[in-house]
Scaffold this motif. Sequence first.
Motif, short mmCIF file in Angstrom:
data_model
loop_
_atom_site.label_atom_id
_atom_site.label_comp_id
_atom_site.label_asym_id
_atom_site.label_seq_id
_atom_site.Cartn_x
_atom_site.Cartn_y
_atom_site.Cartn_z
N ARG A 141 0.87 -1.17 0.00
CA ARG A 141 0.00 0.00 0.00
C ARG A 141 0.91 1.22 0.00
O ARG A 141 1.73 1.39 0.90
N GLN A 142 0.79 2.04 -1.05
CA GLN A 142 1.61 3.25 -1.11
C GLN A 142 0.90 4.35 -0.34
O GLN A 142 -0.32 4.49 -0.42
N ASP A 191 1.22 8.49 0.62
CA ASP A 191 1.87 9.79 0.46
C ASP A 191 1.64 10.59 1.74
O ASP A 191 0.52 10.96 2.06
N GLY A 237 3.00 13.49 2.31
CA GLY A 237 3.23 14.91 2.09
C GLY A 237 4.25 15.16 0.99
O GLY A 237 4.81 16.25 0.89
N SER A 238 4.49 14.15 0.16
CA SER A 238 5.54 14.23 -0.85
C SER A 238 5.22 15.25 -1.95
O SER A 238 4.10 15.75 -2.05
N GLU A 280 6.01 9.50 -6.16
CA GLU A 280 4.82 8.80 -6.68
C GLU A 280 5.00 8.48 -8.17
O GLU A 280 4.64 7.42 -8.63
N ALA A 336 -5.34 -1.33 -2.86
CA ALA A 336 -6.07 -0.08 -2.62
C ALA A 336 -6.28 0.19 -1.14
O ALA A 336 -6.44 1.34 -0.74
N THR A 362 3.84 15.62 6.89
CA THR A 362 3.41 16.98 7.21
C THR A 362 2.55 16.94 8.48
O THR A 362 2.03 15.90 8.86
N ASN A 400 -0.30 18.13 8.72
CA ASN A 400 -1.68 17.81 8.35
C ASN A 400 -1.89 16.35 7.99
O ASN A 400 -3.02 15.89 7.90
N MET A 401 -0.79 15.60 7.74
CA MET A 401 -0.94 14.18 7.40
C MET A 401 -0.56 13.26 8.55
O MET A 401 -0.77 12.05 8.47
N PRO A 413 -8.25 11.76 3.39
CA PRO A 413 -7.14 12.14 2.51
C PRO A 413 -6.38 10.98 1.86
O PRO A 413 -5.75 11.18 0.84
N VAL A 414 -6.42 9.76 2.44
CA VAL A 414 -5.66 8.68 1.83
C VAL A 414 -6.54 8.02 0.78
O VAL A 414 -7.64 7.57 1.09
N HIS A 415 -6.06 8.01 -0.47
CA HIS A 415 -6.86 7.47 -1.56
C HIS A 415 -6.39 6.08 -1.98
O HIS A 415 -5.28 5.68 -1.66
N ALA A 416 -7.25 5.40 -2.73
CA ALA A 416 -6.94 4.04 -3.15
C ALA A 416 -6.10 4.05 -4.42
O ALA A 416 -6.57 3.71 -5.48
N GLY A 417 -4.86 4.44 -4.32
CA GLY A 417 -4.03 4.42 -5.52
C GLY A 417 -2.71 5.09 -5.20
O GLY A 417 -2.50 5.55 -4.07
N ILE A 418 -1.83 5.14 -6.19
CA ILE A 418 -0.54 5.79 -5.97
C ILE A 418 -0.73 7.27 -6.30
O ILE A 418 -0.30 7.75 -7.35
N ILE A 419 -1.43 7.97 -5.44
CA ILE A 419 -1.70 9.39 -5.68
C ILE A 419 -1.57 10.18 -4.39
O ILE A 419 -1.47 9.63 -3.31
N GLU A 420 -1.67 11.49 -4.54
CA GLU A 420 -1.43 12.38 -3.41
C GLU A 420 -2.67 12.50 -2.52
O GLU A 420 -3.77 12.18 -2.95
N PRO A 421 -2.49 12.99 -1.30
CA PRO A 421 -3.62 13.05 -0.37
C PRO A 421 -4.44 14.34 -0.47
O PRO A 421 -3.90 15.43 -0.69
N PHE A 455 -4.60 20.78 1.20
CA PHE A 455 -3.50 21.28 2.03
C PHE A 455 -3.01 20.24 3.04
O PHE A 455 -2.40 20.59 4.04
N TYR A 456 -3.28 18.96 2.74
CA TYR A 456 -2.68 17.90 3.55
C TYR A 456 -1.17 17.83 3.30
O TYR A 456 -0.42 17.39 4.16
N THR A 457 -0.73 18.24 2.12
CA THR A 457 0.71 18.18 1.84
C THR A 457 1.35 19.55 2.02
O THR A 457 2.43 19.81 1.48
N HIS A 458 0.70 20.43 2.79
CA HIS A 458 1.30 21.74 3.01
C HIS A 458 2.60 21.60 3.80
O HIS A 458 2.62 21.02 4.87
N SER A 511 0.49 18.71 -4.23
CA SER A 511 1.63 19.34 -3.56
C SER A 511 1.87 20.75 -4.10
O SER A 511 2.19 21.67 -3.34
#
Lengths: 266, 497
Positions: A141-142, A144, A146-147, A152, A174, A189, A191-192, B149-157, B177-180, B493
Amino acid sequence: MIFEVLERSLQQPNRVIPVEALLGNCDGSRMPDVTSARLTPAIAQRLVEVCPTTAFSMGELGDRPCLKLSYAECIGCGRCEEPSEGAVVTAPRFTWCGLPKANLARLWDLESHTEITPPRPNPEMVRGQIRSLFGKALNIRQLDAGSCNGCEAEISALTNPYYDLERFGIHFVASPKHADMLLVTGPVTRNMAEAVKTTYEAVPSPKLVVAVGACGCSGGIFAGSHAVVGGVDAVIPVDGYIPGCPPTPAMLMTGILEVLRRRTVR
Amino acid sequence: MNENTPGAVPSGERGSGGPPLVLPRGKTESVARLVTVFGSLGSDREKRVHYVFDVGEAKYWETMVAASGPVRSIVPELPSAAWYERELHDQYGIEITGHPDLRPLVFHENWPEGVHPMVDAVNQVPWASREYRFLTVQGDGVAEVAVGPVHAGIIEPGHFRFSVVGDTVLHLELRHFYTHKGTEKLFEGSLVNAGAMIAESVSGDNCFAHAIAYSQAVENACRAEVPPRASAIRLIGLELERLVSHISDLGGLCTDVGFSVAAAYATRIKEFLLRASADCSGTRYWRGIAVPGGLRFDLESRKILGLSQAVSLAARQFADLARVILETPSIQNRFETAGVVSPEVARDLAVVGPVARASGIDLDVRRDHPYGHYKSAQFEVPVTHYGDVMARAKIRIKEAAISARLIQQIASALPIGSVLAPLELDGEMHGSSAVESPRGELYYWLEGSDGRLTRCHIKSPSFQNWPAMPFAIADNIIADFPLINKSFNLSYSGCDR
């Protein structure tokens, strides 16, 4: 229409890169390597000054001055090469992927011009060990934390026809509830932070955590920001680190397989 | 009208002869486009608010008001300023009067009230637990779906709060702004030359555009002339980034409708280009190459030609792939009429980049505010007006082909000479610059003194475009959200910074 698609598929050569050619490969990452014989105290001092993070630092071992290179902090900017008079070069190979944090730093004795890094507990993978990793399944499970999205992009590339991570039985899933391994990118971060902890808790035990990229390993260029907590290990326990900014797909694969090997090949 | 009100002054009275900046709604054609709003501190640490407008004729027009007291909101006239003013309120604690929604934007529940990082010391900020109020949509059969904020894939929050009736989305509220990472604050005190590395980490897949926008802002501040070879190579890097990004986007769209074969082709072409890029420049994403003044090192002409050949091959394969994708009936069915951004919404929210060009807004920084080698380059800017997923896909397909042609054109006639001009960094500096990144207009504004930055503001195209997403998804089914989201291809981001 579908026949046209199939015809194109058949025309394409196989792009998969053999695993032996991927392990230790770091083309396109610009990670630094140090040539011990060329290192002088003056050059070492310049490296410390020019480094935008704290990857290069001076230390002492007993009463002898030494230079420390911590790959956890290195963003591969290449700025250390210019003032190094050839002592720093772009690494042709890079195997500091997937190791525990203690093994990510290298040390050089500046008086005797020798590398004095303590040896790693496990040497590099040999062919038989690689083979033994096939036929097992690993669900990743990847996450992020705050990257900047650079990591990614490279992690997504692992599923393309060149790297084809699925050949090892490794899948991206997923839900953290389906995962064996969390692959965490970015500085965590503020926020995360909570979401990272919750996601970690949702992964069933036994679980593996791999911190990816300079930011994941140490906070990278964002270390010290008021909006950042730190590297991944500031929030959850980490089993292996994959440096780089961003680590290339080959480095990611090297790191994931290294963590897997430490867990499965005893 | 309050003295601290920006704009709203017709031409002539301002003395600069600029056009009227703020007109009543409905006459939007003649309104200058808002580029960004941001704060800074004067030499006496007095708060200031800067407003930047695109006033045409290759000019950005900037005005500044003192903000020791409250500042009147420009949102009633220019809705596109909504997030900028919320950010000002968070970061500087500037009171904005007349803003319809001043909830915290950048800081979440964990951030204590009354702490404003761009003004206050933020070494040890305690953890708080504040309340955040989402908008509520009421009525028979309305249900809420919270995603992220955490999604089902290799993507940002990021967090999405959908209000739906059955499958149909009535309203989407974004919470980002989770990746602020406090990036703009990180620039403060940084050496001017080191700033490019921070800029590269704002949005990882558009890192070269950020590095160039930052470097150009410094060069404009120092009145430095970048050597022709460096600006030609910069153009190649920027267009390569656009090409890779657009190929990746089309692949992503295919993934989101389950056309996995085409998606795999796209990832293959993208990887081929990234490997060619590593062969040419030593880095897959052109990190660590651009610096203020030019480039850190020269790239061999032979290798650039190699890259250009790879681009030519990739562009041919991509054009072929794009034709197959566009001719596939199930793709047409999913792409057409999904996620429409009307020209009115696009104009009101001042969207930029491919999203704007797919909604009939003819806007491209490369042509409208030419910089570097674009001043002499020949290229078209495709525009269409349907504003749906298909329109955005077609814009990207056309732009990819144009980028590939530009790379070959420039690579075949590379100037020779040095790639780095010396910079005069002593004294006060002040500069700005815009770049057309793959996602649209990217604008950097900076101030510094004696080689160190005192302020750097980043207007990212994603920050500008995200507020248009709820308009695109309304009335669509929730299952189309991933597809519509991908067709915008916004950076989290880059938005959050």
